[in-house]
Design a protein around this motif. Structure first.
Motif, PDB file in Angstrom:
ATOM      1  N   UNK A   1      14.538  65.878  10.506  1.00  7.60           N
ATOM      2  CA  UNK A   1      14.002  67.119  10.188  1.00  7.60           C
ATOM      3  C   UNK A   1      12.278  66.737   9.795  1.00  7.60           C
ATOM      4  N   UNK A   2      12.129  65.733   9.495  1.00  6.40           N
ATOM      5  CA  UNK A   2      10.734  65.344   8.925  1.00  6.40           C
ATOM      6  C   UNK A   2       9.851  65.183  10.062  1.00  6.40           C
TER       7      UNK A   2
ATOM      8  N   UNK B   1      24.966  68.934   4.675  1.00  2.80           N
ATOM      9  CA  UNK B   1      24.114  67.945   5.545  1.00  2.80           C
ATOM     10  C   UNK B   1      22.808  68.549   5.691  1.00  2.80           C
ATOM     11  N   UNK B   2      22.876  69.432   6.468  1.00  6.07           N
ATOM     12  CA  UNK B   2      21.603  70.323   6.942  1.00  6.07           C
ATOM     13  C   UNK B   2      20.792  70.720   5.913  1.00  6.07           C
ATOM     14  N   UNK B   3      21.244  71.650   4.782  1.00  9.39           N
ATOM     15  CA  UNK B   3      20.475  71.690   3.620  1.00  9.39           C
ATOM     16  C   UNK B   3      19.998  70.966   2.962  1.00  9.39           C
ATOM     17  N   UNK B   4      20.517  69.681   2.791  1.00  8.39           N
ATOM     18  CA  UNK B   4      19.907  68.560   1.996  1.00  8.39           C
ATOM     19  C   UNK B   4      18.602  68.170   2.951  1.00  8.39           C
TER      20      UNK B   4
ATOM     21  N   UNK C   1      17.264  69.387   5.291  1.00  3.33           N
ATOM     22  CA  UNK C   1      15.874  70.302   5.132  1.00  3.33           C
ATOM     23  C   UNK C   1      15.102  70.161   4.038  1.00  3.33           C
ATOM     24  N   UNK C   2      15.622  70.402   2.817  1.00  3.12           N
ATOM     25  CA  UNK C   2      14.891  70.211   1.711  1.00  3.12           C
ATOM     26  C   UNK C   2      14.003  68.967   1.401  1.00  3.12           C
ATOM     27  N   UNK C   3      14.556  67.927   1.941  1.00  2.58           N
ATOM     28  CA  UNK C   3      13.938  66.550   1.701  1.00  2.58           C
ATOM     29  C   UNK C   3      12.942  66.418   3.029  1.00  2.58           C
TER      30      UNK C   3
END
Length: 593
Positions: free
Chosen positions: A170-171, A82-85, A87-89
């Motif tokens: 994150x955004x 969840x964190x990786x996805x 962060x990417x977005x």
């Protein structure tokens, strides 16, 4: 208290026996040798377990499910992916929004925030309605036109729902960090020949690391402690959804015995302690990096406007389709819930109507008491939050004292403590506590009891837990207002003979009133949607809230619960819009850190 229960035997003695049982059982952690063999030596086997193709009754099913690696590892896998996805977005959107100026930017910035507007359970319910085995996308689009079903379930479904909800956090953090970077640093790098990806990799992203770290770890904490999404999928027969730490703790509360030496089952206490340890570790990581934010703000107050170039045709071509896909995947849950709420039939095509909302507000059904309880608990806790939040923010901003940094940390740390752990701690600490029927002293019949025993009257504990857990959001908002208020105004009041109390009342509070209101709205939004603590503490339906009934009666009328979710979404939209206008996009107040 929960940690102590993890070491206590039935005879009252202390040892590590339950920890040994936990880490030696494949129910909680899969054998490391099997994991190494599967993912390192035979990665194709692992791939085929996550992604498979089946022929069922003449239909072709493409399934993304995930693999059961034990309750503890499952939760960590969910949080990591969840964190990786996210962060990417989140980083990609923040970079484009902060560094480019284009038509429709204001609209895009508002659309990015829509995933924040999703109450507990709503994400899972909406996703299941759209992407489930019998969801609309499969039954009405893929099967009729392509002859296939595309099914996402298990760990993969939980990751999908959480990632396309939390990437907004994150955004917000990354965009805030990028906006605070001194533009001259990037200009100097360009003058020295750095550009494009090199400039981003060597200058921009390192300067934005505080926001990236804060957003990433906050997402990790929220993902690993999420209880609402696993409950929704587990209620629909998804066995992998039952294999998470929060769901295990929740489901094992049926074994809770208030008369036992161990009120909470020891293995449950062990799992709770592990969950708490992981969350606190993440919180410490956040505090370390957030404290570094100041170095990227050297250019604040510089004259002139920062120049942001317009995107090239290639950037337009990449950004708009990509954002459209992300946006559609983000709102798929919202669409599903709206469909459930306004559809009065279980077949397609839908029969639109307000029957589910009529049911919610009908006095002949038992939904209204849950709404009343939710409003009462939330408003009382809001009063507590605003009073003590204002005092705490003032102390941090205006008073110098020893241990100030520790005090600030203690104020913020409730964000990192999972709600299920808070609930279990209250059960262990306050079960079988004092119990007074205060109203009977005055000859008045009432359910009100002056007790903290959750098995008898959990209301006081609920209000306390709501106030403590949502406290940081109000503090950050009010603290932001105090930072923007010149101390010289208060000093002028002191010089004219006003006391501190009169100055605070006549000068300080009126100047930060908008921040107090905005912080209160943010705290209220999160309180109305509180799930984990409520589900753990409440054992009697008459004290339940909206989220309690949605969590404990998932097999009942889905349309009614979807209607409740839509009402909560409406409250969130109104509150977030108002608080956003008042705070002018202060990320700290929105995230609590």
């Amino acid at each position: 208290m929960v940690i102590m229960s993890a070491f206590r035997n039935d005879d009252g003695s202390f040892n590590f026996v339950f920890w040994d049982r936990t880490f030696s059982s494949t129910l909680f952690i899969e054998d490391p040798g099997r994991l190494f063999n599967k993912y390192i030596l035979n990665p194709k086997v692992a791939w085929n377990e996550w992604f498979s193709k089946d022929e069922v009754l003449g239909e072709t099913w493409y399934i993304i499910e995930g693999v059961d690696h034990g309750i503890i590892l499952n939760s960590i896998i969910i949080a990591v992916f969840t964190t990786i996805i996210s962060l990417i977005i989140g980083i990609s959107l923040a970079l484009f929004m902060a560094k480019r100026d284009f038509r429709g930017k204001q609209l895009v910035s508002m659309l990015i925030l829509i995933p924040l507007i999703i109450p507990p359970f709503v994400g899972g319910m909406g996703f299941w309605q759209m992407f489930g085995q019998t969801g609309l996308i499969n039954t009405e689009i893929l099967m009729p036109y392509f002859g296939v079903r595309f099914i996402i379930k298990g760990l993969a479904a939980i990751i999908f729902v959480e990632a396309f909800h939390y990437y907004t956090l994150v955004y917000l953090n990354v965009y805030s960090s990028l906006s605070n970077i001194d533009p001259s640093l990037e200009e100097q790098a360009k003058n020295m020949g750095a550009k494009g990806f090199t400039l981003m990799r060597t200058v921009t992203l390192p300067l934005a690391m505080p926001g990236i770290a804060a957003g990433g770890i906050l997402t990790f904490i929220l993902a690993i402690e999420d209880l609402g999404t696993p409950i929704v999928f587990a209620a629909r027969g998804d066995n992998q959804a039952k294999k998470t730490m929060t769901y295990y703790i929740f489901s094992n509360l049926t074994n809770t015995n208030p008369n036992s030496v161990n009120i909470v089952p020891p293995i449950t206490a062990v799992i709770s302690s592990i969950l708490l340890f992981i969350a606190i570790l993440g919180f410490i990581f956040i505090r370390k990096y957030v404290s570094m934010r100041s170095y990227s703000m050297l250019g604040k107050g510089r004259a002139g406007k920062v120049s942001r170039p317009r995107p090239s045709r290639l950037e337009y071509f990449i950004f708009y389709p990509t954002f459209l896909i992300i946006f559609l995947l983000s709102v798929i849950s919202h669409i599903g819930v709206l469909y459930l709420a306004f559809n009065t039939t279980t077949t397609f095509p839908p029969d639109w109507g307000s029957e589910n909302f009529d049911y919610v507000f009908s006095s002949t059904h038992d939904v209204v008491p849950f709404i009343i309880n939710t409003i009462q608990y939330s408003l009382i806790s809001l009063v507590v939050v605003l009073i003590f939040g204002t005092m705490a923010a003032y102390a941090i901003s205006r008073v110098e004292f020893k241990g100030k940094a520790l005090f600030d940390t203690l104020i913020t740390i409730p964000i990192a403590i999972p709600g299920v752990v808070v609930g279990l701690g209250y059960i262990v600490l306050f079960s079988d506590s004092f119990n007074y029927n205060v109203m009977a002293w005055f000859g008045v019949e009432s359910d009100f009891r002056f007790t903290f025993d959750p098995f008898i009257y959990p209301v006081l504990l609920l209000i306390a837990s709501y106030a403590v857990r949502k406290f940081p959001f109000a503090v950050r908002s009010i603290f932001a207002g105090l930072q923007q208020t010149s101390v010289a105004l208060e000093e002028a009041s002191y010089n004219l003979g006003a006391s501190r109390s009169k100055t605070i009342k006549s000068i300080t509070l009126p100047l930060i009133s908008l921040n107090i209101a905005a912080g209160g709205l943010i705290a209220l939004v999160y309180t109305l949607a509180e799930v984990s603590t409520t589900l753990i503490i409440v054992f009697q339906a008459k004290y339940g809230t909206i989220t309690w009934t949605m969590g404990t009666q998932q097999t009942s009328r889905l349309g009614v619960f979807a209607a409740l979710g839509v009402l909560l979404m409406a409250v969130q939209i109104i509150s977030l819009v108002i608080s956003n206008l008042l705070l002018k996009n202060r990320t700290e107040a929105m995230t609590g850190i």
